[in-house]
Write a protein that holds these residues in place. Structure first.
Motif, PDB file in Angstrom:
ATOM      1  N   LEU A  46       0.801  -1.214   0.000  1.00  0.00           N
ATOM      2  CA  LEU A  46       0.000   0.000   0.000  1.00  0.00           C
ATOM      3  C   LEU A  46       0.841   1.274   0.000  1.00  0.00           C
ATOM      4  CD1 LEU A  46      -2.812  -1.072   2.493  1.00  0.00           C
ATOM      5  CD2 LEU A  46      -3.043  -0.730   0.028  1.00  0.00           C
ATOM      6  N   LEU A  47       2.140   1.145   0.180  1.00  0.00           N
ATOM      7  CA  LEU A  47       3.019   2.320   0.135  1.00  0.00           C
ATOM      8  C   LEU A  47       3.213   2.826  -1.291  1.00  0.00           C
ATOM      9  CD1 LEU A  47       5.798   1.216   2.661  1.00  0.00           C
ATOM     10  CD2 LEU A  47       4.164   3.085   2.984  1.00  0.00           C
ATOM     11  N   TYR A  48       2.858   1.995  -2.286  1.00  0.00           N
ATOM     12  CA  TYR A  48       3.194   2.320  -3.672  1.00  0.00           C
ATOM     13  C   TYR A  48       1.952   2.370  -4.547  1.00  0.00           C
ATOM     14  CZ  TYR A  48       7.838   1.301  -1.973  1.00  0.00           C
ATOM     15  OH  TYR A  48       8.983   1.330  -1.241  1.00  0.00           O
ATOM     16  N   ALA A  49       1.974   3.292  -5.475  1.00  0.00           N
ATOM     17  CA  ALA A  49       0.883   3.395  -6.437  1.00  0.00           C
ATOM     18  C   ALA A  49       0.890   2.190  -7.369  1.00  0.00           C
ATOM     19  CB  ALA A  49       1.015   4.683  -7.243  1.00  0.00           C
ATOM     20  N   GLU A  50      -0.199   2.017  -8.095  1.00  0.00           N
ATOM     21  CA  GLU A  50      -0.406   0.826  -8.915  1.00  0.00           C
ATOM     22  C   GLU A  50       0.744   0.569  -9.878  1.00  0.00           C
ATOM     23  OE1 GLU A  50      -1.825  -2.501 -10.599  1.00  0.00           O
ATOM     24  OE2 GLU A  50      -2.650  -1.508  -8.832  1.00  0.00           O
ATOM     25  N   ALA A  51       1.209   1.595 -10.579  1.00  0.00           N
ATOM     26  CA  ALA A  51       2.222   1.406 -11.619  1.00  0.00           C
ATOM     27  C   ALA A  51       3.645   1.683 -11.135  1.00  0.00           C
ATOM     28  CB  ALA A  51       1.907   2.317 -12.812  1.00  0.00           C
ATOM     29  N   ASP A  52       3.822   1.853  -9.841  1.00  0.00           N
ATOM     30  CA  ASP A  52       5.146   2.180  -9.306  1.00  0.00           C
ATOM     31  C   ASP A  52       6.075   0.974  -9.443  1.00  0.00           C
ATOM     32  OD1 ASP A  52       7.381   2.926  -7.750  1.00  0.00           O
ATOM     33  OD2 ASP A  52       6.129   4.243  -6.529  1.00  0.00           O
ATOM     34  N   PRO A  53       7.186   1.103 -10.186  1.00  0.00           N
ATOM     35  CA  PRO A  53       8.091  -0.033 -10.389  1.00  0.00           C
ATOM     36  C   PRO A  53       8.885  -0.414  -9.144  1.00  0.00           C
ATOM     37  CG  PRO A  53       9.034   1.947 -11.357  1.00  0.00           C
ATOM     38  CD  PRO A  53       7.639   2.310 -10.892  1.00  0.00           C
ATOM     39  N   ARG A  54       8.825   0.417  -8.097  1.00  0.00           N
ATOM     40  CA  ARG A  54       9.600   0.143  -6.887  1.00  0.00           C
ATOM     41  C   ARG A  54       8.946  -0.915  -5.992  1.00  0.00           C
ATOM     42  NH1 ARG A  54       9.957   5.882  -4.246  1.00  0.00           N
ATOM     43  NH2 ARG A  54       7.774   5.779  -4.893  1.00  0.00           N
ATOM     44  N   ARG A  55       7.729  -1.310  -6.289  1.00  0.00           N
ATOM     45  CA  ARG A  55       6.992  -2.236  -5.424  1.00  0.00           C
ATOM     46  C   ARG A  55       7.746  -3.558  -5.249  1.00  0.00           C
ATOM     47  NH1 ARG A  55       1.163  -3.100  -4.602  1.00  0.00           N
ATOM     48  NH2 ARG A  55       0.845  -1.323  -5.968  1.00  0.00           N
ATOM     49  N   ARG A  57      10.889  -4.178  -5.620  1.00  0.00           N
ATOM     50  CA  ARG A  57      12.131  -3.966  -4.884  1.00  0.00           C
ATOM     51  C   ARG A  57      11.865  -3.756  -3.402  1.00  0.00           C
ATOM     52  NH1 ARG A  57      12.995   0.139  -9.215  1.00  0.00           N
ATOM     53  NH2 ARG A  57      13.822   1.563  -7.649  1.00  0.00           N
ATOM     54  N   ALA A  58      10.738  -3.140  -3.080  1.00  0.00           N
ATOM     55  CA  ALA A  58      10.377  -2.926  -1.674  1.00  0.00           C
ATOM     56  C   ALA A  58      10.136  -4.262  -0.970  1.00  0.00           C
ATOM     57  CB  ALA A  58       9.137  -2.044  -1.579  1.00  0.00           C
ATOM     58  N   PHE A  59       9.429  -5.158  -1.648  1.00  0.00           N
ATOM     59  CA  PHE A  59       9.184  -6.476  -1.057  1.00  0.00           C
ATOM     60  C   PHE A  59      10.489  -7.268  -0.943  1.00  0.00           C
ATOM     61  CE2 PHE A  59       4.680  -5.703  -1.973  1.00  0.00           C
ATOM     62  CZ  PHE A  59       4.095  -6.244  -0.840  1.00  0.00           C
ATOM     63  N   ASN A  60      11.408  -7.020  -1.855  1.00  0.00           N
ATOM     64  CA  ASN A  60      12.719  -7.676  -1.783  1.00  0.00           C
ATOM     65  C   ASN A  60      13.476  -7.220  -0.531  1.00  0.00           C
ATOM     66  OD1 ASN A  60      14.531  -9.513  -2.772  1.00  0.00           O
ATOM     67  ND2 ASN A  60      15.091  -8.348  -4.576  1.00  0.00           N
ATOM     68  N   LEU A  61      13.432  -5.916  -0.245  1.00  0.00           N
ATOM     69  CA  LEU A  61      14.068  -5.390   0.959  1.00  0.00           C
ATOM     70  C   LEU A  61      13.399  -5.941   2.223  1.00  0.00           C
ATOM     71  CD1 LEU A  61      14.623  -1.660  -0.080  1.00  0.00           C
ATOM     72  CD2 LEU A  61      16.382  -3.397   0.275  1.00  0.00           C
ATOM     73  N   TYR A  62      12.082  -5.993   2.198  1.00  0.00           N
ATOM     74  CA  TYR A  62      11.331  -6.559   3.333  1.00  0.00           C
ATOM     75  C   TYR A  62      11.740  -8.012   3.557  1.00  0.00           C
ATOM     76  CZ  TYR A  62       7.281  -7.800   6.232  1.00  0.00           C
ATOM     77  OH  TYR A  62       6.471  -8.243   7.249  1.00  0.00           O
ATOM     78  N   TYR A  63      11.866  -8.753   2.462  1.00  0.00           N
ATOM     79  CA  TYR A  63      12.245 -10.166   2.546  1.00  0.00           C
ATOM     80  C   TYR A  63      13.670 -10.305   3.090  1.00  0.00           C
ATOM     81  CZ  TYR A  63      12.073 -15.087   1.126  1.00  0.00           C
ATOM     82  OH  TYR A  63      12.047 -16.464   1.124  1.00  0.00           O
ATOM     83  N   TYR A 268      13.398 -14.300  -6.748  1.00  0.00           N
ATOM     84  CA  TYR A 268      12.537 -14.031  -7.899  1.00  0.00           C
ATOM     85  C   TYR A 268      11.133 -14.612  -7.717  1.00  0.00           C
ATOM     86  CZ  TYR A 268      15.643 -11.743 -11.238  1.00  0.00           C
ATOM     87  OH  TYR A 268      16.437 -10.829 -11.890  1.00  0.00           O
ATOM     88  N   VAL A 269      10.912 -15.345  -6.638  1.00  0.00           N
ATOM     89  CA  VAL A 269       9.590 -15.925  -6.402  1.00  0.00           C
ATOM     90  C   VAL A 269       8.941 -15.362  -5.145  1.00  0.00           C
ATOM     91  CG1 VAL A 269       8.324 -18.044  -5.824  1.00  0.00           C
ATOM     92  CG2 VAL A 269      10.011 -18.055  -7.670  1.00  0.00           C
ATOM     93  N   ALA A 270       9.619 -15.442  -3.995  1.00  0.00           N
ATOM     94  CA  ALA A 270       8.972 -15.093  -2.729  1.00  0.00           C
ATOM     95  C   ALA A 270       8.554 -13.618  -2.651  1.00  0.00           C
ATOM     96  CB  ALA A 270       9.870 -15.482  -1.561  1.00  0.00           C
ATOM     97  N   PRO A 271       9.484 -12.649  -2.709  1.00  0.00           N
ATOM     98  CA  PRO A 271       9.053 -11.252  -2.636  1.00  0.00           C
ATOM     99  C   PRO A 271       8.237 -10.802  -3.843  1.00  0.00           C
ATOM    100  CG  PRO A 271      11.416 -11.376  -3.044  1.00  0.00           C
ATOM    101  CD  PRO A 271      10.961 -12.761  -2.757  1.00  0.00           C
ATOM    102  N   VAL A 272       8.527 -11.379  -5.015  1.00  0.00           N
ATOM    103  CA  VAL A 272       7.763 -11.006  -6.219  1.00  0.00           C
ATOM    104  C   VAL A 272       6.329 -11.513  -6.108  1.00  0.00           C
ATOM    105  CG1 VAL A 272       7.594 -11.286  -8.717  1.00  0.00           C
ATOM    106  CG2 VAL A 272       9.825 -10.927  -7.657  1.00  0.00           C
ATOM    107  N   GLY A 273       6.158 -12.722  -5.562  1.00  0.00           N
ATOM    108  CA  GLY A 273       4.812 -13.241  -5.339  1.00  0.00           C
ATOM    109  C   GLY A 273       4.028 -12.371  -4.378  1.00  0.00           C
ATOM    110  N   GLN A 274       4.707 -11.888  -3.332  1.00  0.00           N
ATOM    111  CA  GLN A 274       4.052 -10.979  -2.394  1.00  0.00           C
ATOM    112  C   GLN A 274       3.630  -9.694  -3.098  1.00  0.00           C
ATOM    113  OE1 GLN A 274       7.170 -10.592   0.491  1.00  0.00           O
ATOM    114  NE2 GLN A 274       6.819 -12.614   1.386  1.00  0.00           N
ATOM    115  N   ALA A 275       4.528  -9.160  -3.918  1.00  0.00           N
ATOM    116  CA  ALA A 275       4.215  -7.935  -4.649  1.00  0.00           C
ATOM    117  C   ALA A 275       3.062  -8.162  -5.625  1.00  0.00           C
ATOM    118  CB  ALA A 275       5.450  -7.448  -5.405  1.00  0.00           C
TER     119      ALA A 275
END
Length: 324
Positions: A46-55, A57-63, A268-275
């Motif tokens: 929810l920190l990122y807008a729909e088309a924000d490409p950083r989403r 990467r954010a989940f990757n950092l969280y992971y 390439y699977v875990a944080p991307v799946g979350q995103a």
């Protein structure tokens, strides 16, 4: 819900001090975890807008943060338990969760006003660029099945791979003129350590990509991740086959290098799946869809146990090749 979940986990850890409260304590910890994990994950999206490409990467950092905790927590609690006993170990963990809730609360004020509640997020109303709600559900179901299979294969590292490492991997190394035997349990640390090293590099790679953010890109990443995990198990299989042909043991260096595609595949699977699930969630369903994602891991762990039953019926090389 996130704050309540952290406090419930802390309460459960305090209750573990009393042995007769074991099962109620575990129930409280589980309820706290159920509140904490999906809601914290939902907020990242929810920190990122729909088309924000950083989403992604954010989940990757969280992971990466999750894995850092997975490395540090057993070390701290284990040392405390060894020095002062399990009572103080549980107390340390309980205090750690309270500190976690405090950090979360203090960080709240740094969010821009519109980001402080899911109900005020305009983009939370957006649905991913699927043709319809029905198509979105179909994507969720198909990705869910694929993720369950991924975790079924991935989770062998803590069971059948651990047995293989114990008996069939040459763990002796020469260091400063002395021969040291690496404990088999230490091989379990290779993956989380590599995640800490690889996650920033993967994020840099994604940041340089010119591809637009969206469901299709995330699904392509997950396909690549699954292929990389398969490549890692092929390497395990080849190492086992080569060791069998020479009547020796698999080399420690080869096994360690095989964890490179294993780890990158996970990223390439875990944080991307979350995103992806975060992107697909409709208004008011973010936490629910995150919980659905978490269930892929639970189902995968169950599947891993069923799959592991074939370990005694097949050679290690055949077993790992089958997983690949």
């Amino acid at each position: 819900a996130t704050t309540l979940g952290a406090l419930l986990m802390s309460l459960g850890l305090f209750l573990l001090i009393q042995p007769h409260l074991l099962y109620p304590a575990l129930l409280v910890v589980a309820l706290g975890n159920g509140l904490f994990k999906p809601t914290a994950l939902a907020q990242v999206g929810l920190l990122y807008a729909e088309a924000d490409p950083r989403r992604d990467r954010a989940f990757n950092l969280y992971y990466m943060g999750m894995n850092f905790g997975a490395i540090v927590a057993p070390l701290v609690s284990g040392v405390v338990a060894a020095l002062y006993g399990w009572t103080f170990s549980f107390l340390t963990a309980a205090v750690g969760m309270i500190v976690s809730a405090a950090i979360y609360g203090l960080g709240w004020r740094h969010l821009p006003e519109p980001r402080r509640g899911a109900t005020s997020l305009a983009e939370a109303d957006n649905v991913a660029p699927a043709a319809s709600h029905r198509a979105t559900i179909l994507v969720v179901v198909l990705v869910w099945v694929g993720a369950v299979l991924f975790w079924t294969a991935y989770s062998q590292v803590g069971s059948t791979f651990a047995l293989w490492a114990e008996h069939d991997v040459a763990r002796s190394i020469r260091l400063f003129g002395r021969t040291l035997v690496v404990p088999a349990a230490w091989l379990q640390s290779i993956n989380p350590i590599m995640i800490l090293l690889a996650a920033p590099l993967v994020n840099m790679l994604w940041a340089r990509s010119k591809a637009p953010a969206g469901v299709r890109i995330e699904i392509r990443k997950m396909i690549l991740g699954a292929l990389l995990l398969g490549l890692a198990y092929l390497a395990f299989s080849a190492a086992s086959m080569a060791a069998g042909a020479s009547h020796g043991r698999a080399g420690l260096v080869v096994v360690t290098l095989a964890f490179v595609p294993f780890t990158v595949g996970e990223l390439y699977v875990a944080p991307v799946g979350q995103a992806l699930f975060s992107r697909l969630a409709r208004r008011g369903y973010s936490s629910l869809l995150m919980a659905v994602w978490i269930r892929t891991m639970m189902r995968g762990y169950l599947g891993s146990g069923l799959l592991g039953a074939f370990w005694t019926r097949l050679s290690a090389s055949a077993f790992f090749a089958g997983i690949a």
